[in-house]
Design a protein around this motif. Structure first.
Motif, PDB file in Angstrom:
ATOM      1  N   GLY A 126       0.799  -1.216   0.000  1.00 49.07           N
ATOM      2  CA  GLY A 126       0.000   0.000   0.000  1.00 49.07           C
ATOM      3  C   GLY A 126       0.831   1.266   0.000  1.00 49.07           C
ATOM      4  N   PRO A 127       0.192   2.407  -0.247  1.00 46.50           N
ATOM      5  CA  PRO A 127       0.911   3.685  -0.308  1.00 46.50           C
ATOM      6  C   PRO A 127       1.663   4.013   0.971  1.00 46.50           C
ATOM      7  CG  PRO A 127      -1.313   3.904  -1.203  1.00 46.50           C
ATOM      8  CD  PRO A 127      -1.238   2.552  -0.575  1.00 46.50           C
ATOM      9  N   GLY A 128       1.081   3.687   2.143  1.00 44.76           N
ATOM     10  CA  GLY A 128       1.751   4.001   3.396  1.00 44.76           C
ATOM     11  C   GLY A 128       3.063   3.249   3.556  1.00 44.76           C
ATOM     12  N   GLN A 129       3.065   1.982   3.207  1.00 41.73           N
ATOM     13  CA  GLN A 129       4.295   1.206   3.310  1.00 41.73           C
ATOM     14  C   GLN A 129       5.325   1.647   2.272  1.00 41.73           C
ATOM     15  OE1 GLN A 129       5.676  -3.472   3.839  1.00 41.73           O
ATOM     16  NE2 GLN A 129       3.587  -3.020   3.212  1.00 41.73           N
ATOM     17  N   LEU A 130       4.861   2.025   1.088  1.00 42.59           N
ATOM     18  CA  LEU A 130       5.779   2.530   0.067  1.00 42.59           C
ATOM     19  C   LEU A 130       6.438   3.829   0.529  1.00 42.59           C
ATOM     20  CD1 LEU A 130       3.759   1.817  -3.199  1.00 42.59           C
ATOM     21  CD2 LEU A 130       5.973   0.810  -2.575  1.00 42.59           C
ATOM     22  N   ARG A 131       5.669   4.706   1.170  1.00 41.94           N
ATOM     23  CA  ARG A 131       6.252   5.956   1.692  1.00 41.94           C
ATOM     24  C   ARG A 131       7.276   5.643   2.783  1.00 41.94           C
ATOM     25  NH1 ARG A 131       0.853   7.730   1.208  1.00 41.94           N
ATOM     26  NH2 ARG A 131       0.468   7.305   3.418  1.00 41.94           N
ATOM     27  N   TRP A 132       6.927   4.713   3.673  1.00 38.37           N
ATOM     28  CA  TRP A 132       7.861   4.320   4.730  1.00 38.37           C
ATOM     29  C   TRP A 132       9.141   3.766   4.122  1.00 38.37           C
ATOM     30  CZ3 TRP A 132       9.899  -0.529   5.611  1.00 38.37           C
ATOM     31  CH2 TRP A 132      10.584  -0.706   6.813  1.00 38.37           C
ATOM     32  N   LEU A 133       9.020   2.941   3.092  1.00 32.44           N
ATOM     33  CA  LEU A 133      10.188   2.368   2.444  1.00 32.44           C
ATOM     34  C   LEU A 133      11.028   3.437   1.766  1.00 32.44           C
ATOM     35  CD1 LEU A 133      11.864  -0.035   1.465  1.00 32.44           C
ATOM     36  CD2 LEU A 133      10.247  -0.285  -0.448  1.00 32.44           C
ATOM     37  N   GLU A 134      10.381   4.362   1.082  1.00 30.70           N
ATOM     38  CA  GLU A 134      11.123   5.428   0.405  1.00 30.70           C
ATOM     39  C   GLU A 134      11.917   6.256   1.411  1.00 30.70           C
ATOM     40  OE1 GLU A 134      10.376   8.711  -3.110  1.00 30.70           O
ATOM     41  OE2 GLU A 134       8.676   8.088  -1.865  1.00 30.70           O
ATOM     42  N   GLN A 135      11.303   6.556   2.550  1.00 35.34           N
ATOM     43  CA  GLN A 135      12.018   7.294   3.592  1.00 35.34           C
ATOM     44  C   GLN A 135      13.194   6.488   4.136  1.00 35.34           C
ATOM     45  OE1 GLN A 135       8.879   8.059   6.388  1.00 35.34           O
ATOM     46  NE2 GLN A 135       7.844   9.539   5.050  1.00 35.34           N
ATOM     47  N   GLY A 136      12.974   5.178   4.316  1.00 36.24           N
ATOM     48  CA  GLY A 136      14.047   4.335   4.814  1.00 36.24           C
ATOM     49  C   GLY A 136      15.205   4.231   3.841  1.00 36.24           C
ATOM     50  N   LEU A 137      14.907   4.165   2.558  1.00 37.14           N
ATOM     51  CA  LEU A 137      15.976   4.099   1.563  1.00 37.14           C
ATOM     52  C   LEU A 137      16.784   5.392   1.539  1.00 37.14           C
ATOM     53  CD1 LEU A 137      14.136   2.251  -1.362  1.00 37.14           C
ATOM     54  CD2 LEU A 137      15.796   1.307   0.269  1.00 37.14           C
ATOM     55  N   LYS A 138      16.125   6.523   1.729  1.00 35.72           N
ATOM     56  CA  LYS A 138      16.851   7.794   1.810  1.00 35.72           C
ATOM     57  C   LYS A 138      17.736   7.820   3.051  1.00 35.72           C
ATOM     58  CE  LYS A 138      13.467  10.636  -0.654  1.00 35.72           C
ATOM     59  NZ  LYS A 138      12.466  11.747  -0.538  1.00 35.72           N
ATOM     60  N   ARG A 139      17.188   7.344   4.163  1.00 37.93           N
ATOM     61  CA  ARG A 139      17.939   7.351   5.419  1.00 37.93           C
ATOM     62  C   ARG A 139      19.171   6.447   5.338  1.00 37.93           C
ATOM     63  NH1 ARG A 139      13.905   6.547   8.054  1.00 37.93           N
ATOM     64  NH2 ARG A 139      13.990   4.305   8.407  1.00 37.93           N
ATOM     65  N   HIS A 140      19.081   5.388   4.545  1.00 40.79           N
ATOM     66  CA  HIS A 140      20.191   4.441   4.440  1.00 40.79           C
ATOM     67  C   HIS A 140      20.881   4.524   3.083  1.00 40.79           C
ATOM     68  CE1 HIS A 140      19.296   2.656   8.280  1.00 40.79           C
ATOM     69  NE2 HIS A 140      18.032   2.508   7.937  1.00 40.79           N
ATOM     70  N   ARG A 141      20.947   5.735   2.530  1.00 37.79           N
ATOM     71  CA  ARG A 141      21.549   5.882   1.212  1.00 37.79           C
ATOM     72  C   ARG A 141      23.057   5.635   1.210  1.00 37.79           C
ATOM     73  NH1 ARG A 141      19.966  10.977   2.953  1.00 37.79           N
ATOM     74  NH2 ARG A 141      21.628  12.494   3.301  1.00 37.79           N
ATOM     75  N   ASP A 142      23.692   5.633   2.389  1.00 35.34           N
ATOM     76  CA  ASP A 142      25.120   5.318   2.454  1.00 35.34           C
ATOM     77  C   ASP A 142      25.357   3.864   2.860  1.00 35.34           C
ATOM     78  OD1 ASP A 142      24.125   5.749   4.963  1.00 35.34           O
ATOM     79  OD2 ASP A 142      25.912   6.756   5.742  1.00 35.34           O
ATOM     80  N   ASP A 143      24.311   3.039   2.837  1.00 39.52           N
ATOM     81  CA  ASP A 143      24.415   1.594   3.066  1.00 39.52           C
ATOM     82  C   ASP A 143      24.009   0.848   1.806  1.00 39.52           C
ATOM     83  OD1 ASP A 143      25.012   1.366   5.981  1.00 39.52           O
ATOM     84  OD2 ASP A 143      23.052   2.346   6.205  1.00 39.52           O
ATOM     85  N   TRP A 144      24.432  -0.411   1.707  1.00 42.04           N
ATOM     86  CA  TRP A 144      23.840  -1.315   0.734  1.00 42.04           C
ATOM     87  C   TRP A 144      22.573  -1.890   1.359  1.00 42.04           C
ATOM     88  CZ3 TRP A 144      26.146   0.251  -3.223  1.00 42.04           C
ATOM     89  CH2 TRP A 144      27.529   0.414  -3.299  1.00 42.04           C
ATOM     90  N   VAL A 145      21.530  -2.071   0.546  1.00 48.62           N
ATOM     91  CA  VAL A 145      20.232  -2.497   1.072  1.00 48.62           C
ATOM     92  C   VAL A 145      19.779  -3.780   0.387  1.00 48.62           C
ATOM     93  CG1 VAL A 145      17.791  -1.875   1.308  1.00 48.62           C
ATOM     94  CG2 VAL A 145      19.556  -0.129   1.642  1.00 48.62           C
ATOM     95  N   LEU A 146      19.295  -4.714   1.207  1.00 51.35           N
ATOM     96  CA  LEU A 146      18.648  -5.931   0.727  1.00 51.35           C
ATOM     97  C   LEU A 146      17.201  -5.900   1.213  1.00 51.35           C
ATOM     98  CD1 LEU A 146      21.438  -8.519   1.666  1.00 51.35           C
ATOM     99  CD2 LEU A 146      21.120  -7.336  -0.525  1.00 51.35           C
ATOM    100  N   VAL A 147      16.253  -6.086   0.293  1.00 49.73           N
ATOM    101  CA  VAL A 147      14.827  -6.022   0.612  1.00 49.73           C
ATOM    102  C   VAL A 147      14.261  -7.445   0.620  1.00 49.73           C
ATOM    103  CG1 VAL A 147      12.567  -5.184  -0.158  1.00 49.73           C
ATOM    104  CG2 VAL A 147      14.586  -3.709  -0.332  1.00 49.73           C
ATOM    105  N   PHE A 148      13.466  -7.745   1.645  1.00 53.37           N
ATOM    106  CA  PHE A 148      12.831  -9.061   1.778  1.00 53.37           C
ATOM    107  C   PHE A 148      11.311  -8.902   1.758  1.00 53.37           C
ATOM    108  CE2 PHE A 148      16.872  -9.075   4.035  1.00 53.37           C
ATOM    109  CZ  PHE A 148      17.480 -10.253   3.599  1.00 53.37           C
ATOM    110  N   SER A 149      10.640  -9.828   1.117  1.00 58.95           N
ATOM    111  CA  SER A 149       9.175  -9.868   1.168  1.00 58.95           C
ATOM    112  C   SER A 149       8.736 -11.293   0.895  1.00 58.95           C
ATOM    113  CB  SER A 149       8.553  -8.928   0.132  1.00 58.95           C
ATOM    114  OG  SER A 149       8.682  -9.459  -1.178  1.00 58.95           O
ATOM    115  N   HIS A 150       7.452 -11.554   1.068  1.00 60.35           N
ATOM    116  CA  HIS A 150       6.947 -12.876   0.694  1.00 60.35           C
ATOM    117  C   HIS A 150       6.647 -12.936  -0.799  1.00 60.35           C
ATOM    118  CE1 HIS A 150       5.074 -16.730   0.767  1.00 60.35           C
ATOM    119  NE2 HIS A 150       3.934 -16.245   0.300  1.00 60.35           N
ATOM    120  N   HIS A 151       5.876 -11.982  -1.296  1.00 61.53           N
ATOM    121  CA  HIS A 151       5.446 -12.018  -2.681  1.00 61.53           C
ATOM    122  C   HIS A 151       6.531 -11.513  -3.620  1.00 61.53           C
ATOM    123  CE1 HIS A 151       1.517 -12.236  -0.629  1.00 61.53           C
ATOM    124  NE2 HIS A 151       1.129 -12.899  -1.704  1.00 61.53           N
ATOM    125  N   THR A 152       6.433 -11.946  -4.855  1.00 63.22           N
ATOM    126  CA  THR A 152       7.370 -11.559  -5.910  1.00 63.22           C
ATOM    127  C   THR A 152       6.842 -10.344  -6.663  1.00 63.22           C
ATOM    128  OG1 THR A 152       6.260 -12.993  -7.514  1.00 63.22           O
ATOM    129  CG2 THR A 152       8.014 -13.984  -6.190  1.00 63.22           C
TER     130      THR A 152
END
Length: 586
Positions: A429-455
């Motif tokens: 949903g939009p709320g989780q996408l916004r949360w993720l976008e903020q998190g990716l900005k916050r961790h822009r100096d890290d490498w990120v691995l994303v996990f989910s159930h669905h493809t």
């Protein structure tokens, strides 16, 4: 020969604790206490929080799990230890022996490692300059299943092989054997770096059932499990029903499976509900939620009073006319009955054909809040971290997504792609996408691995937006998931999507994933598939815990109607996935 590598060019890329109490009052009391116990334990051992309240996980697991190596320590360990293919599919794979109908398994040749170069060109000398950044294990689609649950629709077997499988009664023994395998691995098979954690990517349970959730958490954290509900002394399910639709292992009946070569195994059902002992993972572990965890049947909206009453009650439907089953399955497959109205009407219509079973409140559906609280229960902390990714803030806000620190330079983000209103396909949903976008900005100096159930292709609502968001953040290196029960590796321009097969359907594999900086302007993700510790060859007279784990694999290979493509192609299995190393935005 096993263990050798070869390059796959871009043109050949593949397709885009204790047994459950039997006292009804006692078990219901345990369910009422889950939330309180989880909340009380949520603050124990918390370390640095990575994200905003309600969406982050602890970075500081308990003492038993604190020695998670950072990238520099990983590199030193890798230099000291030689990588080993032992226990992985680089070394050997369970393979059918001989011909005929029902086939026995034995030791087959391992699968080569394939270098995937669609996203970056690998250099010849990278093995001499690489540094290990992360090394861990992915479990997915364990489907620890209460095979006697009244809400199961086994009678749809004629429509889909996933409705009922002959191996399902052994799922707990199979998962424990997988845990034993991971505990025995000496390190990452590509780098030798110590494995630092295990991530489950959903469908940990099968029926949104409290007993299943307890079995899963106990298996992962260590303890004793009695994989039985209803009558504590006997099995009450389709496999002693006398119906030819299902394999009747203890019976002389020539059921449909026996006509295909399935054996008669006297004592099978008694052994299947016997106590199983799990050592628990020796590694910290994290949890991601799937549709079968939160939705009855994996597809119906939760918290329905009729379905809740039916789940804990004393009636079960074992058989259904073929035409009615086909109509029901069509509604499920197309997602036209998310609230289960047609399913409920079918159960009402066939009330006269329902068979009596022993009622059990342990089969009650659990709510999303209870799912989070159970992970926070101190009894299931095991090697940590407390909550296995979920925190007290997640519990208060009923959020099942979070971020966590993997190593000095790597962050993991676990998403919730379930549709609470019903449907087996995914949603972000939009709320989780916004949360993720903020998190990716916050961790822009890290490498990120994303996990989910669905493809990406099983998330019609928000999946395209999620794929686009990950692609716009080049420090995202991989999206790791399950759901499809098939091994698949797909390039997405700047990141790899790694989808891993289930542990309920053959070939029943997990995956190790290792991230390296190659020191030449590229990064590599090494994926290596592993089987359980159970011997490939079974002994049909051995109904011990280990023998049942072997039989779990053999039955899954022979399951009528099973999908034969789930192992994937060569480039979906043991791989080196090369990426360009983008400059981090500081």
């Amino acid at each position: 020969m096993s263990g050798r590598s070869r390059t796959q060019t871009p043109t050949s890329a593949p397709h885009a604790a204790a047994p459950t109490p039997r006292s009804p009052g006692g078990l219901l009391e345990r369910r009422r206490l889950l939330t309180a116990a989880g909340a009380a334990g949520a603050t124990a051992g918390l370390g640095v929080v990575l994200g905003p309240a309600g969406g982050s996980a602890t970075a500081g697991p308990p003492a038993a799990a604190r020695a998670v190596p950072g990238p520099r320590r990983m590199a030193a360990a890798a230099a000291a230890e030689h990588p080993s293919a032992t226990g992985t599919t680089l070394h050997s794979v369970a393979a059918p022996q001989g011909g005929g109908g029902y086939r026995r398994l034995g030791d087959g040749p391992g699968w080569d490692r394939v270098v995937r170069a669609e996203l970056a060109a690998p250099s010849a000398g990278r093995a001499d300059t690489r540094t290990a950044l992360a090394s861990f294990v992915q479990f997915t689609d364990l489907h620890m299943v209460d095979v006697q649950h009244p809400l199961r629709y086994e009678y749809l077997r004629a429509e889909t092989a996933s409705a009922w499988r002959p191996q399902e009664a052994l799922s707990v023994a199979g998962v424990v054997s997988l845990i034993e395998r991971v505990n025995s691995l000496p390190g990452g098979p590509a780098t030798g770096a110590p494995l630092s954690f295990v991530m489950t990517t959903g469908d940990n349970t099968d029926n949104n059932c409290t007993a299943e959730l307890e079995w899963f958490l106990t298996a992962m954290s260590g303890g004793r499990i009695t994989p039985n509900t209803g009558d504590p002394r006997a099995y009450e399910g389709v496999q002693n029903s006398g119906l030819e639709l299902y394999w009747q292992p203890d019976s002389a009946l020539r059921d449909g499976d026996k006509q295909l070569g399935f054996p008669r195994l006297d004592g099978f059902l008694e052994a299947a509900i016997r106590e199983v002992r799990s050592p628990g993972l020796a590694l910290p572990w994290y949890s991601t939620v799937g549709n079968h965890d939160l939705l009855p049947g994996g597809c119906y909206a939760s918290a329905d009073p009729f379905l809740t009453e039916f789940a804990v009650g004393g009636r079960k439907l074992y058989d259904l006319p073929r035409a009615e089953g086909a109509a029901l399955w069509k509604q499920v497959r197309k997602g036209r009955d998310p609230k289960g109205e047609q399913y409920k009407e079918l159960l009402r219509t066939h009330r006269a054909e329902l068979r009596a079973v022993t009622p059990d409140p342990g089969r009650a559906p659990f709510t999303p809040r209870e799912y989070l609280a159970a992970h926070l229960d101190p009894r299931y902390t095991g090697p940590g971290p407390v909550g296995h990714g979920y925190t007290e803030a997640n519990l208060v806000e009923e959020r099942a997504y979070y971020s966590f620190r993997i190593s000095d330079d790597v962050v993991g983000i676990s998403l919730d792609t379930t549709r609470r209103g019903g449907h087996y396909e995914g949603r972000v949903g939009p709320g989780q996408l916004r949360w993720l976008e903020q998190g990716l900005k916050r961790h822009r100096d890290d490498w990120v691995l994303v996990f989910s159930h669905h493809t990406s292709d099983s998330t019609p609502d928000g999946g395209a937006e999620l794929t686009d968001l990950l692609g716009r953040n080049p420090h995202v290196l991989a999206w790791i998931n399950g759901h499809g029960h098939r091994n698949s590796v797909t390039p997405h321009g700047t990141f790899w999507e790694v989808s891993t097969a289930s542990h309920i359907d053959f070939p029943q594999l997990a995956r190790t994933i290792e991230l390296t900086d190659n020191g030449d302007g590229t990064l590599s993700l090494f994926t290596t598939l592993v089987e359980s510790a159970a011997p490939h060859r079974t002994d049909h007279t051995d109904l011990s815990q280990a023998g049942l784990a072997s039989l779990y694999r053999e039955l899954s290979f022979n399951a009528p109607g099973r999908r034969t493509e789930l192992a994937g192609e060569e480039g979906d299995r043991n791989t080196e996935l090369v990426l360009r190393k983008p400059k981090k935005r500081v």
